[in-house]
Design a protein around this motif. Structure first.
Motif, mmCIF file in Angstrom:
data_model
loop_
_atom_site.group_PDB
_atom_site.id
_atom_site.type_symbol
_atom_site.label_atom_id
_atom_site.label_comp_id
_atom_site.label_asym_id
_atom_site.label_seq_id
_atom_site.Cartn_x
_atom_site.Cartn_y
_atom_site.Cartn_z
ATOM 1 N N PRO A 1 0.822 -1.217 0.000
ATOM 2 C CA PRO A 1 0.000 0.000 0.000
ATOM 3 C C PRO A 1 0.852 1.263 0.000
ATOM 4 C CG PRO A 1 -0.058 -1.087 2.150
ATOM 5 C CD PRO A 1 0.624 -2.025 1.213
ATOM 6 N N LYS A 2 0.261 2.326 -0.544
ATOM 7 C CA LYS A 2 0.983 3.596 -0.620
ATOM 8 C C LYS A 2 0.304 4.618 0.284
ATOM 9 C CE LYS A 2 1.513 7.059 -3.993
ATOM 10 N NZ LYS A 2 1.212 7.371 -5.377
ATOM 11 N N ASP A 3 1.088 5.159 1.191
ATOM 12 C CA ASP A 3 0.548 6.170 2.094
ATOM 13 C C ASP A 3 1.633 7.228 2.277
ATOM 14 O OD1 ASP A 3 -0.731 7.644 4.010
ATOM 15 O OD2 ASP A 3 -0.274 6.263 5.652
ATOM 16 N N LEU A 4 1.742 8.098 1.292
ATOM 17 C CA LEU A 4 2.849 9.062 1.274
ATOM 18 C C LEU A 4 2.324 10.445 0.927
ATOM 19 C CD1 LEU A 4 5.347 6.986 -0.900
ATOM 20 C CD2 LEU A 4 5.567 7.391 1.553
ATOM 21 N N ASN A 5 3.038 11.445 1.387
ATOM 22 C CA ASN A 5 2.729 12.811 0.988
ATOM 23 C C ASN A 5 3.748 13.267 -0.050
ATOM 24 O OD1 ASN A 5 0.536 13.194 2.754
ATOM 25 N ND2 ASN A 5 1.988 13.492 4.446
ATOM 26 N N VAL A 6 3.282 13.464 -1.260
ATOM 27 C CA VAL A 6 4.155 13.982 -2.306
ATOM 28 C C VAL A 6 4.014 15.505 -2.298
ATOM 29 C CG1 VAL A 6 4.665 13.972 -4.774
ATOM 30 C CG2 VAL A 6 3.786 11.897 -3.671
ATOM 31 N N PRO A 7 5.149 16.220 -2.196
ATOM 32 C CA PRO A 7 5.041 17.683 -2.166
ATOM 33 C C PRO A 7 4.335 18.208 -3.415
ATOM 34 C CG PRO A 7 7.280 16.960 -1.645
ATOM 35 C CD PRO A 7 6.533 15.741 -2.078
#
Lengths: 148, 701
Positions: B423-429
């Motif tokens: 799963p992807k749980d990231l903050n991309v600027p």
């Protein structure tokens, strides 16, 4: 030059060469838990507490310890056994050469300094570790500060 | 559940004794004057000013070395203890000062006056092969242990290869889609935090005790006894704790020099390197230029491949321990894939740069960067995409790899699928470009190294395990305790594991090659069996295991890097690295996880920051300020997905892990950058400047 300071809670009177480093003076007292790594204040293996603040003893003249309250990992092991336990229980180490410095830096932190675990990384960024990938060290500090 | 590390309390309280902490009575201190030039003839050495300093006990040059001994090495004896007539790199030791303190020795060493006649230096590997290149060693084939001949060509340390070039060329000529690119990586350093150090204590009766930051005590003993003509049974390498290794501490280090100085002065000699000297004068990772050519048929099946690696071995070959004097990681570049016609050649040359040796999976990080980048490019160019081209070509169970071996199982596709399904749980600027990149790595792990150990009855029902291995941090001694605890069904606090000197056990191959757990577990299992059958009047069992093989088997890893790039500046942020790892049983889950995390962080450093900055024969990264390794704030989110249930080797059914995750990371990040930006980076470490210019020009420099 003659200096007087408190080392691990004990008053010390020493006659030191004005050019000598805090690192060498402390290690010369058989307190070899303070390690020499990079020698230029980058890696943090030589970290000691001076009046509660982490200092790289490899770039600190021994004379500047005069009248200060100085702690090394050996003293902290007695004074803050819960911090040592946190590193032991979390296995926050592999080869162990950076471990005393990590522990001394962590000892300078209090929960009041930290509002979330991410901030711990900023405080601990001056202590390099090449073995662990840092995750167990972070767990040790987080557990100690109980900010989970 | 695993118990905590055997060495944890000693390390957390500062009580653990490392080599630099050793103090002997009457001990003197050594420091060296090092070469200022990468290549020069020594015209004269004036030691008079150094000798006049109060506290200096002696200043020694090559002519003073006992018995005329000078050359040493791990296999090729081409490294001078002190340079005699010529220096071949910045940092070559020329004169050694012995003094009553380390500071005096270092200050006096700077007063040694050397006059040089400078020679043209060879500063890159490709320059070393030019027809008019200066010869760095006059007759390198005459060195003991050399694998080259007069016909090998100038400045060659070794050439290793596998497969048929003709067959691979023929296959490539018929391929539908091909890639032909060259990838480069810089000189790197193991980056252990403990600089190398040594204490040698020679006695008039011909015996010698040595404490050294060395992970292969039995090999060090053999090197020292060979160099100085000493009886090996009188050379005793003492137990120490190692402050990090990663291959660098297989080197004899300053063991030969300290031994020579102890023989000359009759005193124990200590030499602890400053970190600058460690960066300048030890043996890091070979810089590489690797050309990869791969070709597929219409459906994307690989039909042929050629990998040609040129590696900068630096001034000496003596830090490579294996028989080929080469790096097997290069040869194994295609080990995860089905490549019907494959040829690989690895050529290592002498230059006037720092000598290079072994660093965590020797050759593999370089080869994985090149091969996995090329495969990615081929996948993208041919329209299959980076995942499909790997799925199609990864070995399946029962497939023979390009080296003619069929492993018990091949789980490359499974780790690939696991890495790409997290799963992807990231903050991309905001405004940054996002991308993902995959890379695969596999390594053989059949070799069981020789070792020995002893179990002894202690007081109060205790069991004492005497082992030959230093604890380098990977946790080998903890593994020993856990096996004894389980095998003999006794409490951990009744088990003591103790490293003993080389005089007290017969043999060991040293720590390394991801095989400590395997070698040790075979020996411990044998010892436990013998212990159970031991007659009551006996109080110990001793086990020696010969080198062998318990395979053929291998382990896979797949890494997925998730990155963001600022299109305005080229700044790269690695957001997450997912490591999918092929495992069987895990002896100590925490130590196992730390190998995965520590390896990934080292691979991340190799990918984006580490570089000795060797230029013009001079390494410019001479402190940890310039030689950057990742700190805790640099480290991206690390995610591990274990592919359990594998078929392992040895009595505990395990797979090697220590070198699985530091190898694919560079390629995974470069492939993610290509995914995010379209810019293909073919040179590590990946710099914002390269991405920026790539975005600007539409192709990377």
């Amino acid at each position: 030059m003659k200096i007087n300071f408190s080392l691990n809670g004990k008053s010390m009177d020493l006659d030191v060469d004005p050019m000598s480093l805090a690192l060498d003076v402390i290690r010369g007292l058989s307190l070899t838990g303070t390690k020499e790594g990079c020698g230029v204040g980058v890696c943090g293996a030589c970290t000691i507490l001076v009046d509660g603040k982490p200092v790289s003893s490899c770039i600190c003249l021994a004379g500047t310890l005069s009248d200060k309250d100085v702690w090394t990992v050996e003293g902290l092991a007695e004074k803050m056994p819960d911090l040592i336990d946190s590193f032991v229980e979390n296995e926050g180490m592999q080869c162990g050469i950076c471990t005393p410095g990590q522990i001394v830096s962590a000892a300078s932190l209090s929960s009041a300094d930290i509002s979330n675990p991410e901030e711990i990384k900023k405080y601990m960024a001056g202590n390099l570790c090449r073995c662990t990938g840092y995750q167990t060290i972070l767990s040790a500090v987080e557990d100690h500060l109980a900010v989970n | 559940m695993s118990e905590r590390r055997i060495d944890a309390v000693a390390k957390a309280t500062g009580a653990a004794k490392y080599t630099a902490d050793i103090v002997l009575e009457g001990m003197a201190f050594a420091a060296v004057k090092r070469s200022d030039f990468p290549s020069a003839i020594i015209k004269s050495i004036d030691t008079s000013a150094a000798e006049k300093i109060e506290g200096v006990l002696g200043v020694y040059t090559a002519k003073d070395l006992p018995g005329g001994a000078n050359l040493y090495g791990r296999r090729v004896f081409d490294v001078p203890i002190l340079a005699a007539e010529r220096v071949r790199r910045v940092g070559d030791p020329i004169a050694a000062v012995v003094a009553t303190s380390r500071e005096i020795a270092e200050a006096a060493a700077e007063l040694v006056e050397v006059t040089y006649e400078e020679l043209q230096a060879v500063t890159t590997a490709s320059q070393a092969l030019l027809p008019d290149a200066p010869a760095i060693h006059d007759k390198p084939w005459e060195y003991e242990g050399a694998v080259v001949s007069a016909e090998s060509g100038r400045n060659v340390q070794s050439v290793d290869s596998h497969g048929s070039r003709e067959a691979a060329e023929a296959a490539l000529s018929k391929a539908v889609n091909v890639i032909d690119q060259t990838y480069a990586t810089p000189g790197d350093h193991q980056g252990y935090i403990e600089p190398q150090a040594c204490v040698a204590d020679y006695h008039k009766d011909g015996s010698l005790n040595v404490w050294c930051t060395n992970k292969s005590p039995y090999r060090l003993r053999d090197v020292l006894s060979t160099v100085f003509g000493l009886d090996p049974s009188r050379v005793e390498i003492m137990p120490t704790v190692l402050g990090g290794d990663f291959g660098g501490k297989g080197s004899p280090g300053d063991g030969p020099l300290c031994t020579a100085l102890s023989i000359l002065t009759g005193r124990p000699i200590k030499m602890a390197l400053r970190y600058t000297d460690d960066l300048l004068a030890t043996d890091g990772r070979h810089a590489s230029e690797i050309r990869v050519r791969l070709g597929t048929d219409e459906e994307g099946h690989l039909v042929g491949g050629i990998v040609e690696a040129l590696l900068d071995g630096g001034a000496y070959a003596g830090f490579k321990p294996v028989v080929t004097v080469n790096l097997h990681g290069i040869i194994d570049a295609a080990i995860a894939y089905r490549v019907p016609a494959f040829f690989v050649e690895s050529k290592i040359v002498y230059t006037n740069n720092q000598p290079k040796g072994h660093m965590r999976a020797p050759g593999s990080p370089q080869a994985a960067f090149a091969f996995e980048s090329a495969l990615d490019e081929l996948g993208r160019n041919s329209g299959l995409g980076p995942i499909k081209i790997r799925e199609i070509n990864l070995l399946a169970d029962g497939d023979e790899n390009p080296y003619g071996t069929t492993w018990l199982e091949n789980r490359g596709r499974e780790v690939l699928s696991l890495a790409t399904s997290q799963p992807k749980d990231l903050n991309v600027p905001d405004g940054w470009l996002y991308g993902e990149g995959i890379a695969i790595y596999a390594r053989s792990m059949a070799a069981v190294p020789k070792t020995s150990l002893r179990l002894r009855k202690g007081e109060d029902g205790r069991v004492v395990a005497e082992v030959p291995i230093p604890e380098n941090g990977a946790g080998g001694q903890t593994v020993v305790r856990e096996m004894i605890r389980n095998g003999l069904n006794i409490d951990s606090d009744k088990i003591e594991v103790r490293q003993v000197s080389t005089s007290l056990l017969p043999t060991d191959a040293g720590v390394g090659g991801s095989r400590v757990s395997l070698g040790v577990t075979v020996a411990v299992a044998n010892a436990i069996k013998a212990w159970k059958e031991m007659p009551p009047e006996q109080d110990m069992v001793e086990i020696t295991t010969e080198a062998g093989s318990d395979g053929p088997s291998g382990a896979y890893s797949a890494q997925l890097a998730r990155v963001a790039v600022d299109p305005a500046t080229g700044q790269l942020r690695v957001l997450e690295i997912i490591s999918a790892v092929d495992v069987a049983e895990i002896v100590n889950p925490k130590a196992h996880q730390m190998q995965i995390d520590g390896g990934t962080v080292m691979g991340f450093g190799f990918g984006v920051m580490e570089d000795l900055l060797e230029d013009g024969g001079q390494p410019w990264a001479l402190t940890m300020g310039e030689f950057k390794i990742p700190n805790v704030a640099d480290v991206p989110k690390l995610t591990t997905a274990l592919l359990k249930g594998g078929k392992g080797v040895g009595p505990n059914n395990i797979k090697a892990v220590g070198e699985l995750t530091n190898c694919p990371t560079g390629a995974a990040i470069a492939n993610a950058v290509a995914d995010a930006t379209g810019v293909r980076i073919r040179r590590l470490p990946i710099k914002a400047e390269a991405i920026y210019w790539g975005l600007k020009e539409g192709s990377a420099k």
